[in-house]
Design a protein around this motif. Structure first.
Motif, PDB file in Angstrom:
ATOM      1  N   UNK A  65       0.869  -1.172   0.000  1.00 12.00           N
ATOM      2  CA  UNK A  65       0.000   0.000   0.000  1.00 12.00           C
ATOM      3  C   UNK A  65       0.908   1.223   0.000  1.00 12.00           C
ATOM      4  N   UNK A  66       0.664   2.127  -0.931  1.00 12.32           N
ATOM      5  CA  UNK A  66       1.478   3.325  -1.050  1.00 12.32           C
ATOM      6  C   UNK A  66       1.354   4.181   0.202  1.00 12.32           C
ATOM      7  N   UNK A  67       2.441   4.849   0.541  1.00 12.44           N
ATOM      8  CA  UNK A  67       2.434   5.713   1.726  1.00 12.44           C
ATOM      9  C   UNK A  67       1.777   7.062   1.444  1.00 12.44           C
ATOM     10  N   UNK A  68       1.545   7.372   0.162  1.00 19.98           N
ATOM     11  CA  UNK A  68       0.904   8.641  -0.186  1.00 19.98           C
ATOM     12  C   UNK A  68      -0.527   8.398  -0.642  1.00 19.98           C
ATOM     13  N   UNK A  69      -1.459   9.262  -0.202  1.00 21.76           N
ATOM     14  CA  UNK A  69      -2.860   9.105  -0.608  1.00 21.76           C
ATOM     15  C   UNK A  69      -3.030   9.351  -2.103  1.00 21.76           C
ATOM     16  N   UNK A  70      -4.090   8.833  -2.710  1.00 19.91           N
ATOM     17  CA  UNK A  70      -5.105   7.968  -2.122  1.00 19.91           C
ATOM     18  C   UNK A  70      -4.576   6.555  -1.906  1.00 19.91           C
ATOM     19  N   UNK A  71      -5.340   5.747  -1.199  1.00 19.40           N
ATOM     20  CA  UNK A  71      -4.931   4.362  -0.908  1.00 19.40           C
ATOM     21  C   UNK A  71      -4.805   3.586  -2.220  1.00 19.40           C
ATOM     22  N   UNK A  72      -3.586   3.133  -2.518  1.00 20.26           N
ATOM     23  CA  UNK A  72      -3.333   2.413  -3.760  1.00 20.26           C
ATOM     24  C   UNK A  72      -2.411   1.228  -3.512  1.00 20.26           C
ATOM     25  N   UNK A  73      -2.590   0.202  -4.340  1.00 21.28           N
ATOM     26  CA  UNK A  73      -1.615  -0.884  -4.404  1.00 21.28           C
ATOM     27  C   UNK A  73      -0.492  -0.343  -5.285  1.00 21.28           C
ATOM     28  N   UNK A  74       0.737  -0.538  -4.873  1.00 19.39           N
ATOM     29  CA  UNK A  74       1.864   0.073  -5.569  1.00 19.39           C
ATOM     30  C   UNK A  74       3.042  -0.894  -5.615  1.00 19.39           C
ATOM     31  N   UNK A  75       3.851  -0.777  -6.674  1.00 21.44           N
ATOM     32  CA  UNK A  75       5.080  -1.569  -6.780  1.00 21.44           C
ATOM     33  C   UNK A  75       6.032  -0.844  -7.720  1.00 21.44           C
ATOM     34  N   UNK A  76       7.316  -1.138  -7.582  1.00 16.20           N
ATOM     35  CA  UNK A  76       8.361  -0.488  -8.371  1.00 16.20           C
ATOM     36  C   UNK A  76       9.218  -1.536  -9.076  1.00 16.20           C
ATOM     37  N   UNK A  77       9.813  -1.131 -10.212  1.00 15.52           N
ATOM     38  CA  UNK A  77      10.712  -2.014 -10.959  1.00 15.52           C
ATOM     39  C   UNK A  77      11.913  -1.207 -11.424  1.00 15.52           C
ATOM     40  N   UNK A  78      13.076  -1.891 -11.534  1.00 20.99           N
ATOM     41  CA  UNK A  78      14.301  -1.262 -12.013  1.00 20.99           C
ATOM     42  C   UNK A  78      15.227  -2.351 -12.508  1.00 20.99           C
ATOM     43  N   UNK A  79      16.356  -1.966 -13.062  1.00 22.57           N
ATOM     44  CA  UNK A  79      17.326  -2.948 -13.544  1.00 22.57           C
ATOM     45  C   UNK A  79      18.723  -2.512 -13.141  1.00 22.57           C
ATOM     46  N   UNK A  80      19.617  -3.491 -13.047  1.00 20.00           N
ATOM     47  CA  UNK A  80      20.999  -3.237 -12.657  1.00 20.00           C
ATOM     48  C   UNK A  80      21.926  -3.864 -13.694  1.00 20.00           C
ATOM     49  N   UNK A  81      22.784  -3.051 -14.276  1.00 17.24           N
ATOM     50  CA  UNK A  81      23.763  -3.509 -15.269  1.00 17.24           C
ATOM     51  C   UNK A  81      24.912  -4.217 -14.547  1.00 17.24           C
ATOM     52  N   UNK A  82      25.319  -5.383 -15.065  1.00 16.65           N
ATOM     53  CA  UNK A  82      26.455  -6.116 -14.507  1.00 16.65           C
ATOM     54  C   UNK A  82      27.615  -6.082 -15.492  1.00 16.65           C
ATOM     55  N   UNK A  83      27.351  -6.466 -16.750  1.00 17.99           N
ATOM     56  CA  UNK A  83      28.398  -6.437 -17.772  1.00 17.99           C
ATOM     57  C   UNK A  83      27.770  -6.430 -19.158  1.00 17.99           C
ATOM     58  N   UNK A  84      28.580  -6.058 -20.149  1.00 17.51           N
ATOM     59  CA  UNK A  84      28.118  -6.081 -21.533  1.00 17.51           C
ATOM     60  C   UNK A  84      27.564  -4.745 -21.981  1.00 17.51           C
ATOM     61  N   UNK A  85      27.012  -4.732 -23.215  1.00 18.29           N
ATOM     62  CA  UNK A  85      26.501  -3.480 -23.780  1.00 18.29           C
ATOM     63  C   UNK A  85      25.165  -3.089 -23.151  1.00 18.29           C
ATOM     64  N   UNK A  86      24.729  -1.913 -23.464  1.00 17.21           N
ATOM     65  CA  UNK A  86      23.423  -1.457 -22.988  1.00 17.21           C
ATOM     66  C   UNK A  86      23.551  -0.573 -21.765  1.00 17.21           C
TER      67      UNK A  86
END
Length: 146
Positions: A44-65
């Motif tokens: 549940x997000x800490x900021x109103x209104x009451x919402x289901x919330x989730x986050x996504x990200x990526x981490x580079x290890x090696x190679x191009x991109x």
């Protein structure tokens, strides 16, 4: 067909001519290297209104991109099936999930019914071929019905 090409090439070589290959072998494609797809659990997000919330990200290890389109689907279980109820995408540089380097998906809660939630995450490196695999976060029970 291969026998014909081989016979033609052999005949041309014996007669002193040269035969170019019909098609050149494609250059070896560079893979995406190594990167990690990350996401937090639905909450549940800490900021109103009451919402289901989730986050996504990526981490580079090696190679191009150096940049990727990160797409997140917020999914809720209904019966035995998962249904996507929200989606968001953003082009991001690699990061550790800080607010500037993550994408968020949110869905406003209609009530406080207990439901199972998870996210589906796809990272597509920009300008680099990568696999179509997607990551699913571990399902959690959240008091948020939609």
């Amino acid at each position: 067909m291969r026998t014909f090409l081989t016979s033609t090439a052999l005949t041309a070589a014996l007669l002193g001519g040269s035969v170019a290959p019909a098609t050149a072998a494609p250059p070896a494609a560079k893979g995406p290297g190594v990167f990690v797809t990350n996401g937090d659990r639905v909450h549940i997000s800490s900021t109103p209104p009451r919402t289901a919330s989730a986050h996504a990200w990526w981490t580079h290890v090696s190679g191009p991109g150096t940049k990727a389109k990160v797409t997140i689907w917020l999914q809720m279980k209904s019966g035995k099936k998962w249904h996507s109820v929200a989606r968001n995408a953003k082009n991001l540089k690699s990061g550790n999930g800080g607010s500037a380097r993550r994408v968020v998906a949110r869905k406003k809660c209609a009530n406080r019914s207990t439901r199972q939630w998870r996210t589906k995450i796809d990272v597509d490196l920009i300008g680099v071929a990568d696999s179509p695999e997607k990551v699913y976060t571990k399902p959690v029970t959240v008091k948020c019905g939609v």
